[in-house]
Design a protein around this motif. Structure first.
Motif, mmCIF file in Angstrom:
data_model
loop_
_atom_site.group_PDB
_atom_site.id
_atom_site.type_symbol
_atom_site.label_atom_id
_atom_site.label_comp_id
_atom_site.label_asym_id
_atom_site.label_seq_id
_atom_site.Cartn_x
_atom_site.Cartn_y
_atom_site.Cartn_z
ATOM 1 N N ALA A 32 0.617 -1.474 -0.213
ATOM 2 C CA ALA A 32 0.075 0.032 -0.048
ATOM 3 C C ALA A 32 0.994 1.295 0.002
ATOM 4 N N GLN A 33 1.901 1.271 0.815
ATOM 5 C CA GLN A 33 2.962 2.404 0.635
ATOM 6 C C GLN A 33 3.598 2.536 -0.616
ATOM 7 N N VAL A 34 3.944 1.516 -1.312
ATOM 8 C CA VAL A 34 4.620 1.541 -2.656
ATOM 9 C C VAL A 34 3.551 2.399 -3.546
ATOM 10 N N LYS A 35 2.413 1.796 -3.433
ATOM 11 C CA LYS A 35 1.272 2.241 -4.205
ATOM 12 C C LYS A 35 0.974 3.583 -4.209
ATOM 13 N N GLU A 36 1.090 3.987 -2.986
ATOM 14 C CA GLU A 36 0.686 5.678 -2.442
ATOM 15 C C GLU A 36 2.037 6.571 -2.909
ATOM 16 N N LYS A 37 3.337 6.038 -2.476
ATOM 17 C CA LYS A 37 4.691 6.749 -2.707
ATOM 18 C C LYS A 37 5.128 6.792 -4.302
ATOM 19 N N ILE A 38 4.949 5.826 -4.885
ATOM 20 C CA ILE A 38 5.709 5.754 -6.071
ATOM 21 C C ILE A 38 4.678 5.861 -7.106
ATOM 22 N N LEU A 39 3.511 4.898 -7.259
ATOM 23 C CA LEU A 39 2.821 4.980 -8.441
ATOM 24 C C LEU A 39 2.081 6.224 -8.676
ATOM 25 N N THR A 40 1.691 6.689 -9.702
ATOM 26 C CA THR A 40 0.942 7.891 -10.014
ATOM 27 C C THR A 40 -0.585 7.711 -10.332
ATOM 28 N N GLY A 41 -0.750 6.364 -10.575
ATOM 29 C CA GLY A 41 -2.210 6.158 -11.229
ATOM 30 C C GLY A 41 -2.540 4.805 -10.710
ATOM 31 N N ASP A 42 -3.758 4.279 -10.977
ATOM 32 C CA ASP A 42 -4.330 3.032 -10.611
ATOM 33 C C ASP A 42 -4.693 2.462 -12.063
ATOM 34 N N LYS A 45 -4.646 -3.227 -11.845
ATOM 35 C CA LYS A 45 -4.073 -4.295 -11.852
ATOM 36 C C LYS A 45 -3.703 -4.872 -10.244
ATOM 37 N N VAL A 46 -3.543 -6.174 -10.228
ATOM 38 C CA VAL A 46 -3.466 -6.543 -8.783
ATOM 39 C C VAL A 46 -1.683 -7.063 -8.650
ATOM 40 N N TYR A 47 -1.135 -6.317 -7.815
ATOM 41 C CA TYR A 47 0.153 -6.395 -7.707
ATOM 42 C C TYR A 47 0.981 -7.086 -6.384
ATOM 43 N N GLY A 48 2.122 -7.579 -6.661
ATOM 44 C CA GLY A 48 2.735 -8.234 -5.601
ATOM 45 C C GLY A 48 4.040 -7.869 -5.345
ATOM 46 N N LEU A 49 4.815 -8.129 -4.035
ATOM 47 C CA LEU A 49 6.220 -7.941 -4.068
ATOM 48 C C LEU A 49 7.007 -9.271 -4.356
ATOM 49 N N PHE A 50 8.110 -9.203 -5.078
ATOM 50 C CA PHE A 50 8.828 -10.374 -5.517
ATOM 51 C C PHE A 50 10.206 -10.242 -5.088
ATOM 52 N N LEU A 51 10.713 -11.311 -4.304
ATOM 53 C CA LEU A 51 12.158 -11.275 -3.757
ATOM 54 C C LEU A 51 12.912 -12.172 -4.600
ATOM 55 N N HIS A 81 10.933 -6.594 -6.068
ATOM 56 C CA HIS A 81 10.175 -5.995 -7.577
ATOM 57 C C HIS A 81 8.690 -6.099 -7.228
ATOM 58 N N TYR A 82 8.105 -4.901 -7.759
ATOM 59 C CA TYR A 82 6.755 -4.579 -7.562
ATOM 60 C C TYR A 82 6.346 -5.250 -8.955
ATOM 61 N N LEU A 83 5.481 -6.334 -8.989
ATOM 62 C CA LEU A 83 4.940 -6.942 -10.113
ATOM 63 C C LEU A 83 3.433 -7.282 -10.287
ATOM 64 N N PRO A 84 2.775 -7.122 -11.481
ATOM 65 C CA PRO A 84 1.583 -7.673 -11.530
ATOM 66 C C PRO A 84 1.607 -8.896 -11.330
ATOM 67 N N ARG A 85 0.381 -9.675 -10.566
ATOM 68 C CA ARG A 85 0.458 -10.902 -10.076
ATOM 69 C C ARG A 85 -0.385 -11.597 -11.129
ATOM 70 N N MET A 86 -1.361 -10.828 -11.867
ATOM 71 C CA MET A 86 -2.286 -11.695 -12.785
ATOM 72 C C MET A 86 -1.710 -11.448 -14.159
ATOM 73 N N ARG A 87 -2.163 -12.672 -15.067
ATOM 74 C CA ARG A 87 -1.590 -12.652 -16.345
ATOM 75 C C ARG A 87 -2.498 -13.361 -16.944
#
Length: 241
Positions: A32-42, A45-51, A81-87
């Motif tokens: 949620a913090q990544v979406k708020e502080k880095i992304l400029t729009g919605d 897509k559904v995202y996830g964090l990937f190590l 990595h902040y990646l889309p989870r759905m494909r």
């Protein structure tokens, strides 16, 4: 505890930003913090964090939303990595039809089979698997009045006859199918946009095939037919008719 500085990678490495988190922050809150502080729009897509692993960027683990960041023993400077989870995944059935399904890339192939088979109408998902598709003959280029079965029967008759004697000496035959690893994700396996072939991986018993299930009966027939015509299951000419 001291804040944890992590590099958040977006767009497959095109953008990298450093954010600070408390180590006790849950993964869901971090997203949620990544979406708020880095992304400029919605983008919806559904995202996830990937190590990623140290050896291969395709390999790694998807962080679970209910876990805290310190569960993954992250250190200052680590990358997520902040990646889309759905494909969209194209799945080809043996009858030639292709289904486009939206799947969750954070799931393993084994987990995906439950969803894929349910949407297609197959109940015993544990007997099916995915493999890389092989190029099929273009039936539109066949001579008039010549079907796929006839073409294969003529083209492979001599080769099949030679194989039958050799195969009949074996205890079991090998389809030489390279199945996708059940415990890996599509990302780890490098599965791209090409369709994947769905076919039966295990045969427990014919009793498991419900005669009232047209989907499975059709797929089983096509797979068995092709195996016979390609010489992978040796049978006599009378048995093959």
């Amino acid at each position: 505890m001291a804040p944890l500085s992590l590099k958040i990678v977006l767009d497959e490495g095109a953008v990298t930003r450093t954010l600070k988190f408390e180590s006790t922050t849950t993964v869901a809150d971090a997203q949620a913090q990544v979406k708020e502080k880095i992304l400029t729009g919605d983008d919806g897509k559904v995202y996830g964090l990937f190590l990623t692993s140290a050896d291969d960027e395709r390999s790694g683990i998807w962080l679970e939303g209910h876990r805290q960041l310190d569960y993954y023993m992250l250190r200052d400077g680590d990358q997520l990595h902040y990646l889309p989870r759905m494909r969209n995944l194209r799945v080809r059935l043996l009858d030639g039809s292709v289904r486009t399904l939206q799947v969750d890339e954070s799931k393993t192939v084994e987990e995906l089979m439950v969803d894929i088979c349910a949407r297609i109408g197959i109940t015993n998902h544990d007997e099916y698997g995915l493999c890389h598709d092989r190029e099929e003959p273009d039936e539109s280029k066949l001579p008039a009045g010549t079907g796929t079965l006839t073409l294969r029967r003529v083209a492979q008759k001599k080769e099949r006859d030679a194989k039958l004697e050799q195969l009949s000496k074996k205890i079991k035959t090998d389809d030489n199918v390279e199945w996708l690893e059940q415990k890996s994700t599509l990302r780890e396996l490098g599965a791209g946009d090409a369709p994947l072939l769905l076919k039966r991986r295990l045969f427990y018993s014919d009793r498991n095939v419900d005669a009232r299930d047209p989907v499975q009966l059709n797929l089983l027939y096509v797979q068995a037919r092709d195996a016979i015509l390609e010489g992978r299951h040796p049978v006599t000419e009378d048995q093959g008719e």
